[in-house]
Design an enzyme around this catalytic site. Structure first.
Site, PDB file in Angstrom:
ATOM      1  N   SER A  38     -39.806 -29.044  22.729  1.00  0.00           N
ATOM      2  CA  SER A  38     -38.553 -28.609  22.202  1.00  0.00           C
ATOM      3  C   SER A  38     -37.964 -27.324  22.611  1.00  0.00           C
ATOM      4  O   SER A  38     -38.963 -26.500  22.875  1.00  0.00           O
ATOM      5  CB  SER A  38     -38.625 -28.916  20.642  1.00  0.00           C
ATOM      6  OG  SER A  38     -37.446 -28.215  19.998  1.00  0.00           O
ATOM      7  N   GLN A  85     -37.266 -31.241  26.448  1.00  0.00           N
ATOM      8  CA  GLN A  85     -36.065 -31.570  25.339  1.00  0.00           C
ATOM      9  C   GLN A  85     -34.962 -30.323  25.399  1.00  0.00           C
ATOM     10  O   GLN A  85     -35.522 -29.349  25.090  1.00  0.00           O
ATOM     11  CB  GLN A  85     -36.455 -31.961  24.096  1.00  0.00           C
ATOM     12  CG  GLN A  85     -35.334 -32.406  23.278  1.00  0.00           C
ATOM     13  CD  GLN A  85     -34.928 -31.086  22.252  1.00  0.00           C
ATOM     14  OE1 GLN A  85     -35.878 -30.240  22.064  1.00  0.00           O
ATOM     15  NE2 GLN A  85     -33.595 -30.879  22.206  1.00  0.00           N
ATOM     16  N   TYR A 109     -31.933 -28.570  24.020  1.00  0.00           N
ATOM     17  CA  TYR A 109     -30.693 -27.996  23.168  1.00  0.00           C
ATOM     18  C   TYR A 109     -29.912 -27.321  23.859  1.00  0.00           C
ATOM     19  O   TYR A 109     -30.058 -26.136  24.462  1.00  0.00           O
ATOM     20  CB  TYR A 109     -30.989 -27.442  21.821  1.00  0.00           C
ATOM     21  CG  TYR A 109     -31.556 -28.122  20.802  1.00  0.00           C
ATOM     22  CD1 TYR A 109     -30.971 -29.601  20.129  1.00  0.00           C
ATOM     23  CD2 TYR A 109     -32.795 -27.910  19.875  1.00  0.00           C
ATOM     24  CE1 TYR A 109     -31.608 -30.236  19.226  1.00  0.00           C
ATOM     25  CE2 TYR A 109     -33.174 -28.471  19.001  1.00  0.00           C
ATOM     26  CZ  TYR A 109     -32.603 -29.935  18.861  1.00  0.00           C
ATOM     27  OH  TYR A 109     -33.126 -30.604  17.774  1.00  0.00           O
ATOM     28  N   THR A 123     -30.767 -33.677  23.846  1.00  0.00           N
ATOM     29  CA  THR A 123     -30.413 -34.036  22.417  1.00  0.00           C
ATOM     30  C   THR A 123     -29.061 -33.732  21.921  1.00  0.00           C
ATOM     31  O   THR A 123     -28.529 -32.569  22.312  1.00  0.00           O
ATOM     32  CB  THR A 123     -31.372 -33.569  21.434  1.00  0.00           C
ATOM     33  OG1 THR A 123     -32.799 -33.681  21.758  1.00  0.00           O
ATOM     34  CG2 THR A 123     -30.991 -33.739  19.947  1.00  0.00           C
ATOM     35  N   ARG A 157     -28.974 -30.000   4.991  1.00  0.00           N
ATOM     36  CA  ARG A 157     -30.336 -30.280   4.705  1.00  0.00           C
ATOM     37  C   ARG A 157     -30.437 -29.367   3.232  1.00  0.00           C
ATOM     38  O   ARG A 157     -31.003 -28.040   3.493  1.00  0.00           O
ATOM     39  CB  ARG A 157     -31.154 -29.907   5.624  1.00  0.00           C
ATOM     40  CG  ARG A 157     -31.026 -30.579   7.209  1.00  0.00           C
ATOM     41  CD  ARG A 157     -31.851 -29.900   8.147  1.00  0.00           C
ATOM     42  NE  ARG A 157     -31.648 -30.697   9.512  1.00  0.00           N
ATOM     43  CZ  ARG A 157     -32.268 -30.396  10.329  1.00  0.00           C
ATOM     44  NH1 ARG A 157     -32.979 -29.438  10.939  1.00  0.00           N
ATOM     45  NH2 ARG A 157     -31.854 -31.168  11.734  1.00  0.00           N
ATOM     46  N   LYS A 198     -30.391 -38.070  24.209  1.00  0.00           N
ATOM     47  CA  LYS A 198     -31.438 -38.504  22.897  1.00  0.00           C
ATOM     48  C   LYS A 198     -30.268 -38.263  21.802  1.00  0.00           C
ATOM     49  O   LYS A 198     -29.492 -37.361  21.511  1.00  0.00           O
ATOM     50  CB  LYS A 198     -32.478 -37.450  22.890  1.00  0.00           C
ATOM     51  CG  LYS A 198     -33.050 -37.655  21.265  1.00  0.00           C
ATOM     52  CD  LYS A 198     -34.305 -36.765  21.334  1.00  0.00           C
ATOM     53  CE  LYS A 198     -35.054 -37.017  20.152  1.00  0.00           C
ATOM     54  NZ  LYS A 198     -34.583 -36.230  18.833  1.00  0.00           N
ATOM     55  N   HIS A 230     -32.701 -38.690  14.704  1.00  0.00           N
ATOM     56  CA  HIS A 230     -33.152 -37.691  14.363  1.00  0.00           C
ATOM     57  C   HIS A 230     -34.200 -37.619  13.312  1.00  0.00           C
ATOM     58  O   HIS A 230     -34.289 -36.809  12.592  1.00  0.00           O
ATOM     59  CB  HIS A 230     -32.301 -36.432  14.303  1.00  0.00           C
ATOM     60  CG  HIS A 230     -32.468 -35.181  15.019  1.00  0.00           C
ATOM     61  ND1 HIS A 230     -32.159 -34.497  16.162  1.00  0.00           N
ATOM     62  CD2 HIS A 230     -33.360 -34.201  14.318  1.00  0.00           C
ATOM     63  CE1 HIS A 230     -32.620 -33.477  16.164  1.00  0.00           C
ATOM     64  NE2 HIS A 230     -33.487 -33.198  15.195  1.00  0.00           N
ATOM     65  N   GLY A 247     -42.501 -39.073  15.361  1.00  0.00           N
ATOM     66  CA  GLY A 247     -42.177 -37.721  15.000  1.00  0.00           C
ATOM     67  C   GLY A 247     -43.077 -36.980  14.043  1.00  0.00           C
ATOM     68  O   GLY A 247     -44.214 -36.756  14.322  1.00  0.00           O
TER      69      GLY A 247
END
Ligand SMILES: Cc1cc2nc3c(=O)[nH]c(=O)nc-3n(C[C@H](O)[C@H](O)[C@H](O)COP(=O)(O)O)c2cc1C
Length: 391
Positions: free
Chosen positions: A128, A150, A152, A178, A187, A260, A284, A338
């Site tokens: 990541s 991955q 970002y 992603t 969250r 993704k 996700h 995950g």
């Protein structure tokens, strides 16, 4: 040839002849409860819950329950072949580890333990951008393993290009971009604590070690970490990202590219039209849009629409080998897992991740066998039936 299901035989033999039962559960749905005993409240709050009311994660699980596998008999599948090729990489099975950031929240060795476990089991490790260790450190831990990077997508193009250069130089063979986290979802478990690990410098190792990132700082990271964190906070959110920017990736990355976070047939078709090599059908793990379509429901629609043109990876809600069978039957070329491996990491470091992945592979292998298949490539939507409605 050995089958992954032989892991089961080893567990029984250890129990009966050496008096030793496995340290961690083999029923992977129990891992969350066990991990809750060893994780701090902050770490548990970051890892386990989903966005908003948690409806998307519940929908992910419910979608698996709405499909049933139809076992076929007397089809002679003593030896199974789970090998497959995804984006040019030969894999021992259609299973990999999903990219997960800030793995030091689960275990002090974080991504290094995971990257070692992935290599030991033979499944792909996906690093990541939000990792607690740099992509070079994880690559070294992963050794000869298959690894993907991955992204970002940072708003600073120099940093973006630098990440891609470093990933290529460190042996990451495919790029997963992603798209669903251009800013963080809502969250409540983290918000109620005011907890965001990145703001204390955890989970931004790729940035802090990046020459282009460091070039944008007045003082070295080591002298002013607060300023470095603020520099990160300015370039991580990228809400203006659009389809028009994809050519930038082709200019700076010469390997396969997957998008993704794709959940609609329309976006899957756009990915193909924009020359992408594949997509990851994913919500996700429910952490971004509350009340979103279940990832498996999206896959059932997307698979038939673009399966002949794009490689399709799938994640979000996979907990068992049977779940993997259902996703593979509905059109996934491979499945990423995950939270379960993260719970394994929390409970046992590298060994814990290995245990979780070996259990998942064994259960996938045995489920295939008991359903009458010698290879996951024989699965199709006809391998499943919808569950009867409950009233
Ligand atoms: C704690 C945590 C951190 C995550 N970090 C990332 C990340 O850095 N990049 C990314 O693309 N996805 C990230 N994800 C999403 C996973 O890649 C994957 O989509 C999701 O975990 C799949 O759902 P599952 O946990 O139900 O298997 C994260 C998920 C969790 C639980």
């Amino acid at each position: 040839m050995a089958n992954f299901g032989d892991y089961q035989t080893g567990i029984y033999a250890n129990g009966m002849f050496a008096g030793k039962a496995p340290d961690l559960p083999t029923g992977l749905t129990q891992l969350e409860e066990r991990a809750a005993d060893v994780l701090s409240a902050e770490a548990l709050g970051y890892i386990t819950p989903s966005a908003g009311s948690g409806a998307t994660a519940r929908a992910n699980r419910a979608a698996f329950d709405r499909w049933r596998i139809v076992p076929r008999m007397l089809r002679g599948s003593a030896e199974r072949d789970l090998t497959t090729t995804v984006l040019g990489d030969s894999l021992v099975a259609p299973i990999g580890l999903a990219p997960i950031g800030v793995q030091t929240l689960a275990h002090r060795e974080g991504e290094l333990a995971t990257a070692r476990a992935a290599a030991a089991v033979g499944v792909p490790y996906v690093h990541s951008t939000a990792a607690s260790h740099s992509l070079e450190e994880a690559a070294e831990a992963n050794g000869d393993g298959t690894r993907w990077y991955q992204l970002y997508w940072p708003t600073d193009p120099d940093v973006c290009a630098s990440f891609l250069r470093r990933a290529k130089a460190s042996g990451y063979s495919a790029l997963l971009v992603t798209l669903d986290t251009t800013t963080l979802g809502w969250r409540p478990a983290d918000l109620d604590r005011g907890f965001l690990p990145f703001l204390r410098g955890e989970g931004i190792a790729n940035y802090l070690s990046d020459p282009a990132f460091r070039a944008g700082l007045d003082k070295p990271v080591e002298e002013d970490q607060a300023a470095a964190v603020m520099h990160w906070a300015r370039m991580f959110p990228n809400p203006a990202l659009s389809w028009d920017e994809l050519p930038f990736l082709r200019d700076h990355w010469d390997g396969p590219i997957m998008l993704k976070g794709i959940l609609s047939v329309e976006d899957a078709r756009l990915a193909a039209q924009h020359g992408m090599d594949g997509i990851v059908v994913s919500n996700h793990g429910g952490r971004q849009v509350d009340g979103a379509v279940a990832a498996l429901d999206a896959l059932a629609a997307i698979g038939p629409a673009v399966g002949d043109r794009l490689t399709i990876l799938f994640d979000s809600g996979v907990r068992t080998g049977a779940d993997a069978v259902k996703a593979l039957a509905l059109g996934a070329d491979a499945v990423l897992v995950g939270r379960p491996f993260l719970y394994g990491l929390a409970l046992g470091g590298q060994d814990g991740v290995e245990h979780v992945m070996r259990c998942l592979l064994a259960e996938l292998d045995l489920t295939l066998h008991h359903a009458g298949y010698g290879s996951h490539l024989q699965l199709s939507p006809e391998s499943l039936v919808p569950a009867p409605p409950t009233f």
